[in-house]
Motif scaffolding. Structure first.
Motif, PDB file in Angstrom:
ATOM      1  N   ARG A  27      41.628  41.908 -13.924  1.00  0.00           N
ATOM      2  CA  ARG A  27      40.697  41.551 -12.848  1.00  0.00           C
ATOM      3  C   ARG A  27      41.421  40.922 -11.656  1.00  0.00           C
ATOM      4  N   ALA A  28      42.489  40.163 -11.906  1.00  0.00           N
ATOM      5  CA  ALA A  28      43.129  39.390 -10.843  1.00  0.00           C
ATOM      6  C   ALA A  28      44.136  40.191 -10.035  1.00  0.00           C
ATOM      7  N   PRO A  30      44.248  43.282  -8.708  1.00  0.00           N
ATOM      8  CA  PRO A  30      43.791  43.916  -7.468  1.00  0.00           C
ATOM      9  C   PRO A  30      43.489  42.904  -6.362  1.00  0.00           C
ATOM     10  N   GLN A  31      42.961  41.745  -6.720  1.00  0.00           N
ATOM     11  CA  GLN A  31      42.696  40.719  -5.723  1.00  0.00           C
ATOM     12  C   GLN A  31      43.992  40.156  -5.160  1.00  0.00           C
ATOM     13  N   GLY A  34      45.302  42.590  -2.623  1.00  0.00           N
ATOM     14  CA  GLY A  34      44.571  42.468  -1.360  1.00  0.00           C
ATOM     15  C   GLY A  34      45.024  41.265  -0.555  1.00  0.00           C
ATOM     16  N   LEU A  35      45.257  40.139  -1.218  1.00  0.00           N
ATOM     17  CA  LEU A  35      45.747  38.950  -0.527  1.00  0.00           C
ATOM     18  C   LEU A  35      47.135  39.173   0.060  1.00  0.00           C
TER      19      LEU A  35
END
Length: 86
Positions: A27-28, A30-31, A34-35
């Motif tokens: 879950r983390a 991909p975030q 993006g960051l």
């Protein structure tokens, strides 16, 4: 019986921990990507402007100020019988 059950419990706990870590990373990541993309897109500098409205200066002139002495609170002396009853 306990000799076989205890390692199985540890194995189940280890599998649960590894599964939890895997789901959290899935879950983390991909975030995080993006960051990192947003960080690469922004500039290295940022302009900040501010205005000083008030400056407060207090000069003590090197004087040593004696602080007020506060008396210690006096605790009531309890009799042994009253302490046991409480």
């Amino acid at each position: 019986m306990l000799t076989a059950a205890l390692p199985l419990l540890f194995l189940a706990a280890a599998l649960l921990a590894v599964g939890t870590i895997a789901v959290a990373l899935r879950r983390a990541l991909p975030q995080v990507a993006g960051l990192r993309a947003e960080l690469a897109a922004c500039s290295d500098r940022r302009e900040v402007r501010f205005r000083v409205v008030e400056t407060v200066v207090r000069v003590a002139d090197g004087k040593v100020v004696a602080l007020p002495v506060r008396p210690r609170p006096v605790r009531p002396v309890l009799l042994p019988g009253l302490r046991v009853a409480a």
